[in-house]
Scaffold this active site. Structure first.
Site, PDB file in Angstrom:
ATOM      1  CE  LYS A 175      61.452  33.977   2.325  1.00 14.93           C
ATOM      2  NZ  LYS A 175      62.660  33.260   2.734  1.00 14.93           N
ATOM      3  N   GLY A 226      66.417  34.250  -6.831  1.00 15.06           N
ATOM      4  CA  GLY A 226      66.611  32.859  -6.427  1.00 15.06           C
ATOM      5  C   GLY A 226      66.611  31.970  -7.651  1.00 15.06           C
ATOM      6  CB  SER A 227      66.328  28.348  -8.016  1.00 16.73           C
ATOM      7  OG  SER A 227      65.103  28.109  -7.358  1.00 16.73           O
ATOM      8  CB  THR A 228      64.861  29.060 -13.120  1.00 16.61           C
ATOM      9  OG1 THR A 228      65.955  29.909 -13.492  1.00 16.61           O
ATOM     10  CG2 THR A 228      63.814  29.091 -14.211  1.00 16.61           C
ATOM     11  CB  THR A 230      62.021  29.340  -6.121  1.00 17.16           C
ATOM     12  OG1 THR A 230      62.715  28.178  -5.709  1.00 17.16           O
ATOM     13  CG2 THR A 230      61.225  29.878  -4.963  1.00 17.16           C
ATOM     14  N   GLY A 231      61.235  30.843  -8.850  1.00 19.41           N
ATOM     15  CA  GLY A 231      60.725  32.039  -9.526  1.00 19.41           C
ATOM     16  C   GLY A 231      59.390  31.771 -10.211  1.00 19.41           C
ATOM     17  CD  GLU A 248      67.531  40.246 -11.997  1.00 16.49           C
ATOM     18  OE1 GLU A 248      68.110  39.364 -12.659  1.00 16.49           O
ATOM     19  OE2 GLU A 248      67.320  41.388 -12.440  1.00 16.49           O
ATOM     20  CB  CYS A 282      73.189  34.520 -10.399  1.00 16.09           C
ATOM     21  SG  CYS A 282      73.500  36.256 -10.086  1.00 16.09           S
TER      22      CYS A 282
HETATM   23  P1  NAD Z   1      65.791  29.448  -3.905  1.00 13.69           P
HETATM   24  O1  NAD Z   1      64.932  29.695  -5.093  1.00 13.69           O
HETATM   25  O2  NAD Z   1      65.798  28.106  -3.304  1.00 13.69           O
HETATM   26  O3  NAD Z   1      65.415  30.452  -2.715  1.00 13.69           O
HETATM   27  C1  NAD Z   1      65.444  31.863  -2.875  1.00 13.69           C
HETATM   28  C2  NAD Z   1      64.524  32.487  -1.848  1.00 13.69           C
HETATM   29  O4  NAD Z   1      63.179  32.101  -2.124  1.00 13.69           O
HETATM   30  C3  NAD Z   1      64.781  32.068  -0.401  1.00 13.69           C
HETATM   31  O5  NAD Z   1      64.600  33.206   0.420  1.00 13.69           O
HETATM   32  C4  NAD Z   1      63.696  31.038  -0.158  1.00 13.69           C
HETATM   33  O6  NAD Z   1      63.348  30.912   1.205  1.00 13.69           O
HETATM   34  C5  NAD Z   1      62.542  31.599  -0.938  1.00 13.69           C
HETATM   35  N1  NAD Z   1      61.531  30.640  -1.376  1.00 13.69           N
HETATM   36  C6  NAD Z   1      61.656  29.306  -1.523  1.00 13.69           C
HETATM   37  N2  NAD Z   1      60.499  28.773  -2.006  1.00 13.69           N
HETATM   38  C7  NAD Z   1      59.637  29.809  -2.151  1.00 13.69           C
HETATM   39  C8  NAD Z   1      58.300  29.918  -2.645  1.00 13.69           C
HETATM   40  N3  NAD Z   1      57.612  28.855  -3.075  1.00 13.69           N
HETATM   41  N4  NAD Z   1      57.725  31.134  -2.674  1.00 13.69           N
HETATM   42  C9  NAD Z   1      58.410  32.230  -2.285  1.00 13.69           C
HETATM   43  N5  NAD Z   1      59.684  32.195  -1.823  1.00 13.69           N
HETATM   44  C10 NAD Z   1      60.292  30.997  -1.763  1.00 13.69           C
HETATM   45  O7  NAD Z   1      67.257  29.911  -4.373  1.00 13.69           O
HETATM   46  P2  NAD Z   1      68.599  29.801  -3.530  1.00 13.69           P
HETATM   47  O8  NAD Z   1      68.989  28.353  -3.512  1.00 13.69           O
HETATM   48  O9  NAD Z   1      68.481  30.573  -2.271  1.00 13.69           O
HETATM   49  O10 NAD Z   1      69.609  30.613  -4.485  1.00 13.69           O
HETATM   50  C11 NAD Z   1      70.299  30.032  -5.542  1.00 13.69           C
HETATM   51  C12 NAD Z   1      69.679  30.392  -6.870  1.00 13.69           C
HETATM   52  O11 NAD Z   1      69.516  31.798  -6.971  1.00 13.69           O
HETATM   53  C13 NAD Z   1      70.564  30.023  -8.062  1.00 13.69           C
HETATM   54  O12 NAD Z   1      69.784  29.451  -9.081  1.00 13.69           O
HETATM   55  C14 NAD Z   1      71.122  31.344  -8.531  1.00 13.69           C
HETATM   56  O13 NAD Z   1      71.523  31.394  -9.874  1.00 13.69           O
HETATM   57  C15 NAD Z   1      69.998  32.269  -8.228  1.00 13.69           C
HETATM   58  N6  NAD Z   1      70.465  33.643  -8.090  1.00 13.69           N
HETATM   59  C16 NAD Z   1      70.130  34.535  -9.059  1.00 13.69           C
HETATM   60  C17 NAD Z   1      70.602  35.839  -8.993  1.00 13.69           C
HETATM   61  C18 NAD Z   1      70.254  36.854 -10.049  1.00 13.69           C
HETATM   62  O14 NAD Z   1      70.427  38.044  -9.810  1.00 13.69           O
HETATM   63  N7  NAD Z   1      69.775  36.440 -11.206  1.00 13.69           N
HETATM   64  C19 NAD Z   1      71.396  36.223  -7.911  1.00 13.69           C
HETATM   65  C20 NAD Z   1      71.717  35.283  -6.952  1.00 13.69           C
HETATM   66  C21 NAD Z   1      71.231  33.996  -7.035  1.00 13.69           C
END
Ligand code: NAD
Length: 480
Positions: A175, A226-228, A230-231, A248, A282
């Protein structure tokens, strides 16, 4: 059950080898104009169930294929992506905002990554092999993996999941972010016939789809970038059924310029390392520490290197594009306003023309803000970076490690002993010396503390898509 709605639009989901539309769609905006570029299907719950069911059913055969068969199909996928790289790069630029060069780099890099992962071999450990017993530990696939990727590298970070998951014998439902689903949907159509139906599924949808996917009973593992915040939600969602997770997450990487470093030589790679992808990486340098004796000279070179980078729509040939979406644009504006309200020095940039089309923000450098300021403590994920003064290395280490983020960092200078000593004390998953953002499909990449859980890339990353299985034989059971 079927997915219904065979496709009629430009962008369709790939489920069970079929290209499918949904009843409703989501808008995808071109961040350089702020206007809708196209739409993507908004996957229904029934279609998600169909994807999970087809992945589960495909897994029965796929897990029994040989590693070399899977590797051959991954190489075929890689070749198809390379063949269509120019068109895919153009689409990626339109939906993500990055320059055409950077988009091409991402597409070709993704193809190369897939090929490289296909060469990794999962070892078998022989624990005992003597006259009486044989004991071996193998690594077997987990089942159905949900891959969830962000909008900054929509293609590369998706393939960081697709390649190892499939290579290890799992089936996968990917996704992409609702902000950038189009290039992955185009790739889904191109790869439709490469893998057996159900092995690779690519779905799209709005904010509700991620939580529904991670909560699905049929998902054995979630690989999330994604973001911490959401993680943490993803992990909570997985915990009820002990689904495996790899996370990640965010970073707030420190870059340290050592006393006596060649300041001019460090400034140019650091300018790119801070602002690459318009600050939306990131592992960008997000706080730059310079010894107080070198600060003024470094700032002069650094600001000059930043001002040499151009920002604008991709068709102007600019090095860097807009911030990817309005939500992130507003977040960076908020951080800029905080810097301005607190009277922090703006060394370059800072003035945003909000009347301009698209989400453009000039590259902004903030001079020596307090260490507890928002711009130092938070991850901006946009084109704004602070440069800070330090006086001694010991308190600098405390400042660097005083963060819940611990993804990566870099050290710059000719004294390699001091650089390595500092690198060893930095509590992060990766430290680069005199380089930055160097990643490889053969090297582990792991966030420490709240920057992640588990690891991607390298053999360690591949093994995250498996579970150990020990087999033993008592060779003497029937010997008499
Ligand atoms: P985000 O957490 O908003 O979204 C990431 C993904 O998660 C999207 O596909 C989103 O639709 C999905 N999502 C949102 N809520 C969800 C939930 N409750 N359950 C499951 N999936 C959900 O992050 P973003 O704004 O897309 O990306 C930016 C962040 O990602 C920054 O904090 C950045 O540092 C981090 N990032 C980390 C790495 C790494 O390898 N560590 C790489 C790239 C980006």
């Amino acid at each position: 059950m079927t997915g219904n709605q065979v496709t009629t639009s430009d962008y369709s989901m790939l489920i069970n080898g079929e290209l499918l539309d949904a009843d409703t769609s989501i808008d995808v905006v071109n961040p350089a104009t702020g206007k809708v570029l196209s739409t993507a299907p908004d996957c229904t719950k029934e279609q998600l169930d169909y994807a999970v069911q087809s992945a589960r059913s495909a897994f029965k055969q796929w897990k029994n294929t040989s590693a070399s068969e899977r590797s051959a199909l991954l190489c075929k996928a890689s070749a198809i992506i390379k063949q269509h790289a120019d068109k895919l790069a153009l689409l990626l630029t339109q939906e993500q905002g990055k320059s055409l060069n950077e988009a091409l780099f991402e597409i070709q890099g993704s193809a190369a990554w897939v090929e490289a992962v296909s060469t990794l071999e999962i070892p078998v450990t022989v624990n005992v092999d003597d006259e009486s017993r044989l004991s071996e530990t193998h690594h077997v696939p987990l089942g159905v993996v949900a891959g969830i990727s962000p909008w900054n590298f929509p293609v590369l970070l998706s393939f960081w999941k697709i390649a190892p998951a499939l290579a290890a014998g799992n089936c996968l439902i990917l996704k992409p972010s609702p902000f950038t689903p189009l290039t992955m949907l185009k790739i889904a159509a191109l790869l439709r016939d490469v893998f057996p139906p159900g092995v690779l599924n690519i779905i799209s949808g709005g904010d509700a789809l991620g939580p529904t996917l991670t909560a699905h009973e049929g998902i054995n593992k979630i690989s999330f970038t994604g973001s911490t915040e959401t993680g943490k939600r993803v992990m909570r969602s997985a915990s009820g059924r002990l689904a495996r997770v790899t996370l990640e997450l965010g970073g707030n990487d420190a870059a340290v310029v050592l006393p006596g470093a060649n300041l001019e030589r460090a400034a140019t790679p650091l300018a790119w390392g801070a602002f690459r992808n318009t600050g939306q990486v990131c592992i960008n340098a997000k706080r730059i520490y310079v010894h107080e004796a070198d600060y003024d000279v470094f700032v002069k070179h650094f600001v000059a290197a930043v001002q040499a980078l151009t920002v604008g729509p991709a068709d102007t040939g600019a090095d860097l594009g807009p911030v990817q979406n309005e939500r992130q644009y507003r977040r960076v504006l908020d951080l800029l306003a905080d810097c301005s309200q607190n009277g922090y020095e703006v060394l370059t940039g800072g003035e945003v023309d909000e009347a301009q089309d698209g989400y453009f923000i000039p590259l902004t450098v903030i001079g020596n803000p307090p260490k507890d300021s928002r711009i130092v403590q938070e991850e901006p994920f946009g084109p704004i970076v602070p440069v800070l003064k330090y006086t001694d290395i010991d308190s600098l280490i405390d400042d660097i490690n005083d963060s819940e983020f611990a993804l990566a960092g870099s050290v710059w200078g000719e004294d390699l002993e001091l650089a390595q000593s500092l690198a060893r004390q930095m509590e992060t998953g990766t430290v680069w010396i005199n380089e930055i953002q160097q990643l490889s499909p053969f090297e582990a990449f792991a966030g420490h503390k709240q920057s992640g859980l588990g690891v991607e890339n390298g053999l360690d990353g591949l093994l995250e898509y498996t579970v150990p299985k020990t087999l033993t034989i008592n060779k003497q059971a029937y010997s008499n």
